[in-house]
Design an enzyme around this catalytic site. Structure first.
Site, PDB file in Angstrom:
ATOM      1  N   ALA A 105       1.029  -1.149   0.055  1.00 21.64           N
ATOM      2  CA  ALA A 105       0.067   0.126  -0.023  1.00 21.64           C
ATOM      3  C   ALA A 105       0.589   1.112   0.008  1.00 21.64           C
ATOM      4  CB  ALA A 105      -0.930   0.067   1.236  1.00 21.64           C
ATOM      5  N   PHE A 106       0.351   2.246  -0.357  1.00 19.72           N
ATOM      6  CA  PHE A 106       1.290   3.600  -0.783  1.00 19.72           C
ATOM      7  C   PHE A 106       1.942   4.089   0.611  1.00 19.72           C
ATOM      8  CE2 PHE A 106      -0.455   7.654   0.874  1.00 19.72           C
ATOM      9  CZ  PHE A 106      -1.973   7.172   0.998  1.00 19.72           C
ATOM     10  N   LYS A 107       1.348   3.638   1.927  1.00 22.99           N
ATOM     11  CA  LYS A 107       1.882   4.179   2.837  1.00 22.99           C
ATOM     12  C   LYS A 107       3.279   3.791   3.289  1.00 22.99           C
ATOM     13  CE  LYS A 107      -2.781   5.128   4.932  1.00 22.99           C
ATOM     14  NZ  LYS A 107      -3.594   4.721   3.990  1.00 22.99           N
ATOM     15  N   ASP A 108       3.880   2.855   2.628  1.00 25.39           N
ATOM     16  CA  ASP A 108       4.956   2.211   2.946  1.00 25.39           C
ATOM     17  C   ASP A 108       6.153   3.499   3.012  1.00 25.39           C
ATOM     18  OD1 ASP A 108       4.779  -0.570   3.429  1.00 25.39           O
ATOM     19  OD2 ASP A 108       4.748  -0.925   1.228  1.00 25.39           O
ATOM     20  N   ALA A 111       5.822   5.899   6.037  1.00 27.81           N
ATOM     21  CA  ALA A 111       6.099   5.139   7.158  1.00 27.81           C
ATOM     22  C   ALA A 111       7.557   4.868   7.144  1.00 27.81           C
ATOM     23  CB  ALA A 111       5.298   3.776   7.418  1.00 27.81           C
TER      24      ALA A 111
END
Ligand SMILES: *Cc1c(COP(=O)(O)O)cnc(C)c1O
Length: 427
Positions: A105-108, A111
């Site tokens: 997911a793009f949140k990698d 984060a």
């Protein structure tokens, strides 16, 4: 670089403090004091630069001298370690795939960048920092993975029992080390409430910070995506329209920052599911947050998008200026499923529900002949397997990243109330 609070009641602070504290003492979001456009020469010649060089140019001014250049480059290399391809879907529409990272997911990206900054800032400090985060699914996995092994940083992830997918649960409960998962008997809003209560609890003497997109170190690196897309598309000489599937509006806000840095982007479409606070605001000028409604694009089930205030600031709180560069439309689950089918039928492309909402936004905006539309694919379809396989005549192959966690054993601490979280933190 200094940051000020958008509530204007706290003193300015450094990048370091903004990252370590997450939010200003007056509960406002931090915003950079200045935004200096990059040189036209750099933008025009973007294809000559590597993704790492582009990311460094984009973020350097927002970090300032608080992380040495060499260290910042190292952090970027660890963060930007996979591809961000634009895949053509129609004649004049492509999708920017942001799901090739470790948790798909793009949140990698946000984060990992935040984890590495926090680790750097805390390296000479004996006290550990505790990152508290509530997740409805995707954030937890990305944060667990991004922060795994970060020295001096403990991570506590609260998730609603039985309300996240099996894959999502495995991603946040199987890593161990400095990552602890609390399985909360309740819904996402209960997890969120427990986190908020902990931040206001004077008896908890630890340094607590949050890892959602209110944190500048999670929000700002999302600018990179828009530069990487431009690098791939600028030779077409078309006007670019980005449609961003939006929940907390952090990703699209980062896109607008990229535009402020000089990236030629013609228009933004913030595409939402039925959680339509922002689309309604653009119609009548009244911002009315409301409780979130559950949808099949659940990473966007947000009734009061926290980053919208930053978007307003980027347009100097001028609604007309905002409307000239930014549209926002809301779509139902039925429309989303129909569109997943339509995209698949026309091009064979498997869009996840979030990506399909993005596609709908481009359709509604209506592309002119000289425009090229890009919708962001924010998650791999495997992360929403039930919906995808129910809607399309396909079986999604399980990627390596996911296979790795599926057979691992879940470890989570049950929590029924705030007291359980507090007891855990006071141990
Ligand atoms: C978090 C998330 C979004 C929403 O991003 P915001 O920055 O909160 O607007 C969209 N799609 C997926 C898959 C997500 O995980």
């Amino acid at each position: 670089m200094n940051y000020y609070s958008l509530h204007h009641k706290s003193p300015k602070t450094t990048f370091k403090n903004a990252v370590v504290n997450g939010i200003a003492p007056d509960r406002g979001l931090y915003f950079p004091e200045s935004i200096t456009p990059l040189s036209k020469n750099f933008i025009d010649n973007i294809a000559n630069y590597s993704n790492h060089e582009i990311a460094f140019e984009a973020i350097k001014q927002f970090v300032g001298n608080e992380i040495p250049d060499e260290k910042l480059k190292e952090i970027i290399a660890e963060t930007v370690s996979f591809d961000f391809p634009v895949v053509p879907v129609d004649n004049n529409i492509g999708t920017l795939e942001l799901f090739h990272g470790p948790t798909m997911a793009f949140k990698d990206v946000g984060a990992k960048f935040m984890a590495k900054c926090l680790e750097y800032f805390n390296q000479d400090n004996d006290d550990e920092v505790t990152v508290l985060v509530a997740t409805s699914g995707d954030t937890g996995g990305a944060v667990a993975n991004g922060f795994l092994g970060a020295k001096g940083v403990n991570v506590v992830i609260l998730y609603p029992s039985g309300k996240v997918s099996d894959i999502q649960e495995k991603q946040l409960t199987t890593l161990g080390q400095n990552i602890t998962a609390l399985e909360v008997d309740g819904v996402f809003d209960d997890c969120q409430e427990m986190v908020k209560t902990a931040f206001l609890d004077d008896e908890i003497q630890k340094t607590l910070t949050s890892a959602n997109s209110i944190n500048v170190a999670r929000w700002l690196p999302q600018m990179f995506y828009f530069f990487f897309a431009y690098k791939q598309l600028h030779k077409q000489h078309k006007d670019l329209v980005f449609s961003v599937p939006s929940g907390n509006f952090g990703n699209i806000c980062a896109g607008i920052m990229a535009q402020k840095l000089g990236l030629p982007i013609k228009h933004f479409v913030a595409s939402t599911n039925v959680n339509d606070t922002v689309p309604n605001y653009l119609v009548d000028g009244i911002y009315k947050p409301k409780p979130s409604k559950a949808t099949i694009s659940n990473a966007m089930d947000v009734g009061n998008p926290s980053n919208f205030i930053r978007i307003q600031q980027l347009f100097n709180n001028d609604l007309n200026a905002l409307k000239s560069a930014f549209s926002s439309y809301s779509f139902s689950d039925d429309e989303t499923r129909e569109t997943m089918k339509e995209i698949y039928k026309n091009s064979g492309y498997i869009a996840d529900p979030h990506g399909a909402v993005g596609y709908l936004g481009l359709q509604k905006h209506g592309l002119q002949e000289h425009e090229y539309g890009i919708f962001l694919e924010t998650a791999h379809p495997v992360k929403f397997l039930d919906v995808v396989e129910e809607t399309l005549p396909v079986q999604v192959a399980i990627p390596e990243q996911i296979k790795k966690v599926i057979d691992k054993e879940k470890v989570a601490i049950k929590a029924a109330s705030y007291e359980d979280l507090k007891n855990y933190l006071l141990q």
